[in-house]
Scaffold this active site. Structure first.
Site, short mmCIF file in Angstrom:
data_model
loop_
_atom_site.label_atom_id
_atom_site.label_comp_id
_atom_site.label_asym_id
_atom_site.label_seq_id
_atom_site.Cartn_x
_atom_site.Cartn_y
_atom_site.Cartn_z
N ARG A 230 0.85 -1.19 0.00
CA ARG A 230 0.00 0.00 0.00
C ARG A 230 0.89 1.23 0.00
O ARG A 230 1.91 1.27 0.69
CB ARG A 230 -0.92 0.02 1.23
CG ARG A 230 -2.03 -1.03 1.21
CD ARG A 230 -3.06 -0.72 0.14
NE ARG A 230 -4.18 -1.63 0.19
CZ ARG A 230 -4.27 -2.76 -0.52
NH1 ARG A 230 -3.24 -3.11 -1.30
NH2 ARG A 230 -5.33 -3.53 -0.44
N HIS A 278 -0.26 -0.44 -10.00
CA HIS A 278 -0.93 -1.38 -9.09
C HIS A 278 -1.31 -2.68 -9.81
O HIS A 278 -2.47 -3.11 -9.78
CB HIS A 278 -2.18 -0.74 -8.47
CG HIS A 278 -2.52 -1.31 -7.12
ND1 HIS A 278 -3.01 -0.54 -6.08
CD2 HIS A 278 -2.45 -2.57 -6.64
CE1 HIS A 278 -3.23 -1.31 -5.02
NE2 HIS A 278 -2.90 -2.55 -5.34
#
Length: 315
Positions: A230, A278
């Site tokens: 993250r 991502h």
């Protein structure tokens, strides 16, 4: 856990992929009642929710929920919801095809630094033809933060390739071929022997901003960072400062604090940063729904589901 109804009533909110998840879920559990938030459904009948970045406030509209399944490795989008009742189990995916992808991503990124491909990229930009000695892989120390299912798979794969691998986690883990550390007291020592630092920790209040200027200062001179967990794990300003001063040689980033990464963000143009959008590991829907269906069956029999999240730790 007490036995549940034999006919699940399932609601899916999957950030734009609702139809795909519904199709797979109907095929896997044909007797279940499956709806998406675009369907006409009765909120009072829903007992199982499958969520990925669900709309704010959706949880509080479902008064009879028995369980929430996260459709990704992370669960912060669920456990951070202020309307989440304390007694509803939250269940995470433990792999669902993501481990192999994570291993591939981190092998590539680790070799990028170990084989000096960052150096050669900089040389190419200047039309410079200079050869460098090839480092011994056994001399390249890789530290993996987070030793859950994904972190353990990455650590083992890198160790098997020949890297000197250590791992750090909240509680002590034992993994063949990996030197392990645990807890806050061992964090600085772990960082100090990580020439390449890999972040695969879950997002919790304790891990947000964990890699700040203080932590980064413990890394060896010219260490590199790989983050596919993250974006909030890293203080972005502190990372840029460590790169610009030369303390760190580079960063390979699949995540950011704000996603999509804004066009004006300094990461895009930084010569020492590699960005991917991502994509380190995507959930394989068929494998995920099979895991979810098995857990629904477990709960129907009164058994504890696999991947049950500890609400205190956040994972």
């Amino acid at each position: 856990m007490s036995p549940q109804s034999a006919t699940p009533n399932i609601l899916i909110s999957a950030a734009g992929e609702d139809a795909d998840w519904k199709k797979a879920m109907v095929e896997r559990l044909p007797d279940a009642n499956v709806a998406t938030t675009d369907d006409d459904y009765d909120p009072a009948t829903i007992d199982h929710a499958l969520f990925w970045k669900q709309p704010q406030g959706l949880i509080k509209t479902l008064p009879n929920l028995k369980a929430i399944f996260s459709l990704g490795a992370g669960v912060d989008h669920v456990v951070s919801s202020p309307s989440l009742p304390a007694d509803i189990p939250v269940i995470r995916l433990e792999d669902a095809g993501m481990a192999d992808q994570m291993v591939q991503y981190h092998l590539y990124a680790a070799l990028h630094f170990m084989r000096d491909f960052d150096v050669y990229a900089a040389q190419q930009a200047k039309a410079t033809w200079t050869q460098h000695d090839v480092a011994r892989i056994s001399k390249c120390r890789v530290g993996v933060m987070g030793l859950g299912a994904l972190g353990a798979a990455v650590a083992s794969a890198l160790s098997n390739l020949g890297f000197a691998v250590s791992g750090w986690s909240r509680s002590m883990k034992a993994i063949d071929g990996i030197t392990t550390y645990a807890g806050e007291d061992a964090f600085a020592e772990f960082l100090g022997q990580s020439d390449i630092l890999i972040c695969l920790l879950p997002r919790t209040p304790e891990t947000e901003g964990l890699l700040n200027s203080s932590a980064l200062s413990h890394l060896p001179k010219r260490a590199a960072i790989i983050n596919a967990a993250r974006g909030a794990m890293i203080n972005e300003a502190d990372l840029l400062r460590a790169l610009d001063t030369g303390h760190l040689r580079g960063a390979f980033l699949d995540v950011a604090v704000t996603e999509p990464l804004p066009e004006s963000h300094p990461f895009w143009d930084h010569p020492k940063i590699r960005i991917t959008p991502h994509i380190a590991a995507a959930t394989r829907i068929e494998e995920a729904v099979d895991q979810i269906a098995q857990n629904i069956d477990r709960m129907a029999r009164g058994e504890t589901p696999s991947g049950l999240v500890d609400r205190q730790s956040g994972y």
